[in-house]
Write a protein that holds these residues in place. Structure first.
Motif, short mmCIF file in Angstrom:
data_model
loop_
_atom_site.label_atom_id
_atom_site.label_comp_id
_atom_site.label_asym_id
_atom_site.label_seq_id
_atom_site.Cartn_x
_atom_site.Cartn_y
_atom_site.Cartn_z
N GLU A 421 -1.19 -6.71 -3.45
CA GLU A 421 -2.48 -7.02 -2.42
C GLU A 421 -2.44 -6.32 -1.18
O GLU A 421 -1.40 -6.30 -0.59
CB GLU A 421 -2.71 -8.18 -2.26
N ASN A 482 -9.35 -6.23 -1.08
CA ASN A 482 -10.37 -7.01 -0.57
C ASN A 482 -11.65 -6.21 -0.31
O ASN A 482 -11.68 -5.48 0.59
CB ASN A 482 -9.84 -7.93 0.58
N GLU A 601 -1.78 -18.00 -5.12
CA GLU A 601 -1.89 -17.32 -3.99
C GLU A 601 -0.89 -18.36 -3.09
O GLU A 601 -0.95 -19.52 -3.29
CB GLU A 601 -2.88 -17.43 -3.23
MG MG Z 1 -7.49 -11.25 -1.18
#
Ligand code: MG
Ligand code: C2E
Ligand code: MG
Length: 654
Positions: A421, A482, A601
């Motif tokens: 990420e 994101n 997460e």
């Molecule tokens: Mg994220």
């Protein structure tokens, strides 16, 4: 013409009428018949003479004289006729004019008025004539009316125009547009002539436009323009009179957006109108309650005796708003945060007053909403800090101070890296590495987030492509990026992403866009189109922080969504809290039923990892595996992965 002719009397000829006789007739009569001759003259003859030798000798002169006299006579008749006709023409014009024409004497008494008087001001002519015009003018317009007549009296033959209100016979007021002409010196008129017509409709329309420009269409309250004007007036009065004090209350409804988004705009509008009347219940007629925008209202309290008056009004508003609102078949409960400013700080401009009231309102909101706060200067500090941060962020973009960090996402069972990420960091010249929680909020409010998001997307895509080229990874690694709500609602989002993929030559199937549940729900209208476009490109979609927003199963079924990322708040409690464990278990089961991948997460402990593994969660990221790291350390992590994991899938739970 002799009176006695062989076949009749000369007088019979006269009786035929004057249109027949277009020449002068002089009657000759014999002595003793004069009476008949006089009759003849009355009937139209010009003159008569008594027959005698002398007269006969003088006949040429008599004829000449008669012709001359006839000529004068017909000339006069023609002039009189023309005059008569012109008088009739003007009378007809005046009587049929749609305007009213009145003639006043110097004192304002109406001496004459045309028949349209009845139609326009409703009075029968006989009542109107004889009235004094000043008795009919609206008291507020009397100064205008008087000045108008005085100016007319000052200039003979002059003419001028004004607008004022006249009392109609039915006691209503009519706006008239009046043109006055001073014809006092004209012998035929000897008066002031007013020519006027009804403009009430036009005036009403103008007043409506004026009202609309200064009022809010939904609530009918004064709008920002009118409010600012009233505050400026109050500031002036406060500067001139030390006893005059005012206060401004800046009010923002808490959670109004939720009502609007979840119940629709019609309900939102109904609520705003209901709130308006609750606000007014707490105010005096002399106070101004304005709609400032959206769910913001501003109240100006004038002639207060001190802060207490303002806080009492704020408390009254809050109590009043705390009663539930019953809107058709719905009951809603709302609250408001209120910021209060009192005039004694020595303000010069309305913006300063509104700014401080706004700051106090934010302060009230930050302390937990449904409260009021009175402004004091120390409240400015966080606002100034925020402004400075905004300035710094702009500079950071120009100076390329943003960095992309990468947090590995692993297969929980095998432990191998499946992707990363991308998470932004700010390499601050003095503060060192700054995390997104400190600046993403401001960046979103100011729109700077768009530049930041593009930068991260481009850099992360470039980086992944570089790793792919350096290391033959199988299956391909993926990169999660994101996107903020702002970015997500751009109509050209898919096209822009396609462009970045082309520039970096990254396989679209390696890119995953993360959006939060709330971004998705708040932008449902555009979401479907955008998600389908991204899906068509080959880009997959992950729902970030799943479980923290409000969501509907419907969108999970109907939209092209590939991954759910279970929020860290659930994972951190699975070891200790049975219900959190249940929630996580349910989300995992649900995802699998819907054919979605699940990523946990914030995995921090081996127990969490083992439990997630047991629940069938395939992927995870968290400090247990690695914190977000820069590209060099991420490369090192990839290189250190055992060869086994690069080429073979491991299915046992580690
Ligand atoms: Mg994220
Ligand atoms: P997120 O997308 O949910 O990212 C995960 C956050 O959780 C990251 O915080 C990450 O460092 C943190 N995290 C990961 N594992 C653990 C763990 O085991 N324990 C704890 N306590 N935290 C963990 P980070 O990097 O501070 O980012 C915060 C949020 O800022 C992100 O949440 C994301 O919403 C936003 N953000 C970050 N980078 C970007 C960006 O480039 N664009 C946009 N629009 N938002 C970004
Ligand atoms: Mg998250």
């Amino acid at each position: 013409m002799d009176l006695l002719l062989p076949d009749g009397k000369g007088t019979e000829l006269l009786a035929v009428g004057d249109q027949f006789v277009s020449f002068p007739i002089v009657i000759m009569t014999s002595y003793g018949n004069e009476r008949v001759a006089v009759e003849a003259v009355k009937a139209g003859a010009l003159d008569y003479v008594v027959k005698s030798p002398m007269v006969l000798a003088d006949l040429p002169h008599i004829a000449e004289r008669a012709l001359r006299e006839w000529h004068h006579l017909t000339e006069r008749q023609r002039t009189e006729k023309a005059l008569y006709q012109s008088e009739r023409r003007f009378r007809a014009l005046i009587e049929h004019s749609s305007d009213v024409i009145s003639v006043l004497d110097v004192t304002g008494v109406i001496r004459y008025s045309s028949p349209s008087t009845m139609r326009i001001v409703g009075y029968p002519l006989d009542d109107y004539q004889g009235c004094n015009i000043f008795e009919l003018i609206h008291p507020d317009d009397l100064p205008i009316g008087r000045a108008f007549i005085v100016r007319l009296l000052d200039c003979p033959d002059g003419n001028m125009t004004t607008e004022l209100r006249l009392r109609h016979h039915d006691a209503s007021w009519r706006w008239i547009d009046v043109t006055g002409t001073n014809l006092l010196d004209d012998p035929a008129v000897q008066g002031i002539v007013l020519n006027y017509r009804d403009i009430t409709e036009r005036k009403r329309f103008e007043l409506q436009l004026q009202h609309d420009a200064l009022h809010d269409a939904l609530t009918g309250l004064p709008n920002r323009v009118l409010l600012v004007d009233r505050i400026e007036q109050a500031i002036k009065r406060n500067q001139q009179d030390e006893h005059y004090q005012f206060a401004v209350l800046f009010l923002d409804l808490d959670h109004f957006k939720v009502v609007n988004d979840s119940r629709g705009h019609t309900v939102g509008d109904q609520l705003l109108m209901a709130v308006t009347s609750r606000l007014q219940e707490c105010l005096r007629a002399s106070d101004t309650c304005a709609r400032f925008g959206g769910d913001e209202f501003v109240v100006l309290l004038e002639r207060i005796s001190g802060l207490d008056d303002a806080t009492q009004a704020a408390a009254c508003i809050q109590t009043n708003l705390s009663r539930p609102f019953h809107l058709s078949d719905l009951t809603l409960v709302v609250s408001a945060s209120i910021g209060i400013v009192v005039s004694n700080v020595g303000y010069e401009q309305s913006e300063e007053v509104l700014r401080d009231a706004d700051i106090a309102m934010y302060y009230a909101k930050s302390r937990g909403k449904a409260q009021y706060a009175v402004f004091d200067v120390t409240m400015r500090a966080p606002v100034l800090a925020r402004l400075a941060l905004e300035e710094d962020l702009r500079r950071a973009l120009e100076r390329h101070e943003f960095r992309v960090y990468y947090q590995p996402i692993i297969s929980l069972a095998a432990g191998d890296i499946r992707g990363f990420e991308a998470l932004v960091r700010w390499q601050h010249p003095h503060r060192g590495l700054v995390g997104p929680s400190e600046f993403i909020g401001v960046a979103e409010e100011t729109g700077l987030i768009e530049d930041i998001d593009w930068l991260v997307l481009r850099e992360a895509s470039r980086q992944l492509q570089e790793w792919h080229e350096r290391m033959p990874w199988e299956p391909l690694l993926s990169m999660n990026v994101n996107l903020s709500g702002k970015q997500f609602t751009r109509p050209d989002l898919a096209a822009q992403i396609e462009q970045v993929l082309r520039e970096t030559r990254l396989d679209p199937h390696s890119l995953r866009i993360e959006i939060t549940e709330s971004t998705l729900m708040e932008n449902m209208a555009v979401a479907a189109t955008t998600l389908h476009q991204l899906h068509a490109l080959g880009v997959s979609i992950a729902i970030d922080d799943f479980g923290t927003g409000y969501s509907s199963l419907n969108y999970l079924l109907n939209l092209p969504i590939h991954v759910l990322k279970i929020d860290r708040s659930f994972i951190s409690q699975i070891e200790t809290d049975r219900s959190q464990h249940e929630i996580v278990s349910t989300i995992i089961m649900l995802s699998h039923k819907l054919g979605l991948q699940v990523v946990a997460e914030g995995v921090e402990t081996t127990t969490q990892r083992a439990q997630l593994c047991a629940l069938g969660c395939e992927y995870g990221q968290g400090y247990l595996i690695s914190r977000p790291v820069d590209s060099a350390r991420a490369s090192a992590l990839l290189m250190s992965m055992p060869a086994l994991h690069r080429y073979h899938k491991v299915t046992d739970c580690a």
